[in-house]
Structure formats: C-alpha cells, structure tokens
Design a protein around this motif. Structure first.
Motif: not given
Length: 131
Positions: A25-35
């Motif tokens: 959940a943290r990684e999905l919500n991290n704005p630095e990550n691309e989904i």
C-alpha cells in the motif's frame, strides 16, 4: 520504482485496499513510483466478470474505464518481445494471463506486485510480494 500490478492487486487497490500488505500500500501510494498495468489485466478482469467470479459496477468495461480515467496508471505494452519472452520464464502453471504479465515485467524491467507465490518465485523478475 516502476511497479507492474498483477490483476488482483489492481482490483484490491481499488475495491479492497485492506487486502494489501502495508508495504505494498505504501509503495502504491508513493508519488515517486510509477504504476503500470498490462492490457492483459483488462482482458482477465472482463473474463472474471463473464464467469460471474467478480461483479463490477456498472459493468466490467465501465468500471475499467472509470478506474483508468481516475488514475495515473501507465499502459505496459504487449509486444512481440513480451510474447517471445514467455517460454523462457518456465511458468509453474499454464495461465496465459500470468505468463504475459510476468514476461512484461521481465522485458520492461518492472517490479511485479503480486500475492501469487508462483509468480513471486520466478527467477529474473523483481517482485514486491503482497505477503
């Protein structure tokens, strides 16, 4: 990080976010990550709805369209290279959707986000496990 969502992770992130491990959940919500999402996931979701294993409002196509319009999900292309990479994965089962998604992660250097242990244990693919 560039995260490729397995189909169930995509659905859970929207409909059942409590099923996500806190790290996921943290990684999905991290704005630095691309989904990222494969078109195969859209196909798989529609099949699940046709088989009555999942019900989406108003229907599969409408839910998908609405979900994609509200998110910053990037489309992971289904290419010749992805199709050619599938046999090298030595998938532990014959699910073609999983094969395409895993091959997409491999070809484009994406981290696959999944709760599927069979996919999480594939060599040569970065995985963020929902376990």
């Amino acid at each position: 990080m560039k995260l490729l969502l397995d189909t169930h992770i995509w659905v859970w992130s929207t409909l059942e976010p409590k099923r996500l491990h806190p790290r996921v959940a943290r990684e999905l919500n991290n704005p630095e990550n691309e989904i990222w999402l494969s078109a195969i996931s859209l196909w798989e979701l529609q099949l699940l709805c046709e088989k009555k294993r999942l019900q989406l409002d108003p229907d599969a196509a409408g839910w998908i369209s609405n979900n994609l319009s509200k998110s910053k999900i990037r489309e992971a292309p289904l290419t010749f290279e992805v199709a050619l990479a599938m046999p090298s994965l030595r998938m532990p089962h014959g699910d073609p959707a999983d094969g395409f998604i895993a091959a997409t992660a491999k070809v484009f250097g994406l981290t696959l986000v999944t709760a599927d242990e069979r996919l999480a244990n594939l060599p040569d693919i970065a995985v963020l496990s929902n376990r």
